[in-house]
Design a protein around this motif. Structure first.
Motif, PDB file in Angstrom:
ATOM      1  N   ASP A   8      24.230  12.002 -28.713  1.00 39.46           N
ATOM      2  CA  ASP A   8      24.591  11.626 -27.332  1.00 39.46           C
ATOM      3  C   ASP A   8      24.133  12.626 -26.264  1.00 39.46           C
ATOM      4  OD1 ASP A   8      26.441   9.122 -27.707  1.00 39.46           O
ATOM      5  OD2 ASP A   8      26.993  10.544 -29.271  1.00 39.46           O
ATOM      6  N   ASP A  53      21.473   7.892 -29.257  1.00 41.31           N
ATOM      7  CA  ASP A  53      21.599   8.101 -27.807  1.00 41.31           C
ATOM      8  C   ASP A  53      21.055   9.467 -27.371  1.00 41.31           C
ATOM      9  OD1 ASP A  53      22.641   5.583 -27.635  1.00 41.31           O
ATOM     10  OD2 ASP A  53      24.628   6.159 -26.941  1.00 41.31           O
ATOM     11  N   ASN A  85      22.940   2.876 -29.192  1.00 39.55           N
ATOM     12  CA  ASN A  85      23.061   1.639 -28.410  1.00 39.55           C
ATOM     13  C   ASN A  85      22.470   1.780 -27.015  1.00 39.55           C
ATOM     14  OD1 ASN A  85      25.412   3.391 -28.036  1.00 39.55           O
ATOM     15  ND2 ASN A  85      26.181   1.816 -26.679  1.00 39.55           N
ATOM     16  N   ARG A  86      22.394   2.993 -26.493  1.00 40.34           N
ATOM     17  CA  ARG A  86      21.827   3.168 -25.147  1.00 40.34           C
ATOM     18  C   ARG A  86      20.302   3.207 -25.199  1.00 40.34           C
ATOM     19  NH1 ARG A  86      25.682   3.598 -20.883  1.00 40.34           N
ATOM     20  NH2 ARG A  86      23.717   3.800 -19.779  1.00 40.34           N
ATOM     21  N   HIS A 156      25.455   5.846 -35.670  1.00 40.56           N
ATOM     22  CA  HIS A 156      25.914   5.843 -34.278  1.00 40.56           C
ATOM     23  C   HIS A 156      26.879   4.671 -34.086  1.00 40.56           C
ATOM     24  CE1 HIS A 156      25.350   6.909 -30.008  1.00 40.56           C
ATOM     25  NE2 HIS A 156      25.646   5.634 -29.798  1.00 40.56           N
ATOM     26  N   HIS A 182      28.150   8.671 -30.751  1.00 45.84           N
ATOM     27  CA  HIS A 182      28.672   7.591 -29.897  1.00 45.84           C
ATOM     28  C   HIS A 182      29.825   8.088 -29.029  1.00 45.84           C
ATOM     29  CE1 HIS A 182      28.933   3.621 -28.294  1.00 45.84           C
ATOM     30  NE2 HIS A 182      30.084   3.318 -28.832  1.00 45.84           N
TER      31      HIS A 182
HETATM   32 MN   LIG Z   1      26.466   5.318 -27.716  1.00 53.14          MN
END
Ligand SMILES: [Mn+2]
Length: 366
Positions: A8, A53, A85-86, A156, A182
């Motif tokens: 992250d 991320d 996810n980003r 993640h 995450h």
């Molecule tokens: Mn994330």
């Protein structure tokens, strides 16, 4: 074998948008990442795990060049990278075609994939996001094969729409270390086994507390992990107690001294509590200039002395208003607010701050 686990980093994010210091914050996320790489060299880690991320959004080629350059400065470290996810692997993502330096291994498969690093006696299971969400419990029933290799899971997520996890299943899945990403605040998910590294630099105001990375040392398949704090700034939530004797200047001094005590480099969300002079209503925006202050929330209540007021205005409108709340005074937050707002309106009809409570009361008695 020694490893560093980060997650992250959210390169490309612009924290504190709209605040005077915002521009520097985006660069500071890069600087935090650069310090991780420098530490990996200094601590001679064999493996750098990046648990998703790394970017806040789809990376640009120019940005991948910069990241890849930093990876190339690693003297003896193998990098293993997944997409979160980003920075998920949308079809146009430059991640998919980028030519990485030879010490970089990407696990960009949308299903759990296993890579082997025989020179480190290591197996890493991991997967990446190809969409913004993965609601399927992809870890259900997964079991790592037992052999002399040290088994790492690189993942993640952990919430309902991002790879939901089950602690019991993870405990039985046969991994020796689970490197999670995450959640931005570092936390142990399963003791001595599964850890969220958190963001090396805090990314938004909710990322309070310490930030950095996880350092792991593996000896005879036993892992010892420690957290290394390294953030340049923190987000802090502070409460400032207001008293009846406070005025705009003394409150400004109180807030400034909290900032001086806990670090002018940090970002603050301030909550004002306590009982204030009923005539002094803090103008919260005024205090944003006391430091890197994101918000000031006023939760003070006016210091009305109900017994005194009730006696003083007996039989009059204010007295009857107080009495309408019953012998014991207001019950519950809503009634309390109704009483305070009503009294403020009745005692200070002009809404003007009063230095000395009582004087206006004398003159404006009905
Ligand atoms: Mn994330």
């Amino acid at each position: 074998m020694r490893f560093m686990h980060i997650a992250d980093v959210h390169l490309g994010a612009a924290p504190d948008h709209g605040y005077p210091w915002a521009k520097a914050r985006g660069k500071e996320l890069w600087e935090g990442f650069r310090r991780c790489i420098a530490d990996a060299n200094e601590k001679k880690v064999d493996l750098l795990l990046i648990a998703g991320d790394l970017f806040d959004r789809r990376p640009e080629i120019k940005e991948l060049n910069e990241v890849n350059y930093l990876f190339s400065t690693l003297e003896k470290t193998v990098v293993v990278l997944i997409a979160g996810n980003r920075d998920y692997l949308e079809p146009s993502s430059p991640y998919l075609t980028y030519q990485w330096n030879e010490n970089v291994i990407t696990i960009f498969s949308g299903q759990l994939e296993r890579i082997r690093l025989p020179e480190l006696k290591l197996e890493i299971y991991g997967m990446s996001y190809h969409h913004r969400e993965i609601p399927e419990p992809v870890m259900a029933g997964v079991c790592a094969k037992k052999d002399e290799y040290f088994k790492i899971l690189l993942l993640h997520g952990g919430d309902a729409s991002h790879i939901p996890l089950n602690k019991d299943e993870l405990l039985d899945a046969g991994f020796d270390y689970i490197a999670l990403g995450h959640l931005h605040n570092p936390q142990v998910y399963i003791r001595n086994l599964a850890v969220y590294a958190g963001a090396p630099e805090p990314v938004c105001a909710e990322d309070t507390g310490e930030h950095g990375y996880v350092l792991g040392e593996v000896q005879r398949k036993k892992v010892h992990i420690s957290f290394v704090e390294m953030e340049g700034r923190r987000y802090l939530e502070k409460t400032v107690e207001v008293t009846e004797s406070d005025n705009p200047y003394s409150l400004q001094e109180k807030i400034s001294s909290v900032v001086a005590r806990d670090g002018a480099q940090n970002m603050y969300r301030i909550t004002l509590t306590g009982e204030r002079d009923p005539g002094f209503v803090p103008q919260v925006r005024e205090y944003l200039k006391c430091g890197r202050i994101l918000s000031v929330t006023d939760q003070t209540v006016p210091a009305f002395h109900l017994d005194v007021l009730r006696k003083k205005y007996e039989g009059k409108l204010i007295g009857r208003f107080i009495e309408s709340f019953g012998e014991g005074g207001p019950t519950g937050v809503t009634e309390e607010k109704a009483l305070y707002y009503g009294l403020e309106a009745l005692l200070y009809p002009g809404g003007q701050p009063e230095k000395k409570p009582g004087r206006r009361e004398k003159n404006s008695g009905d």
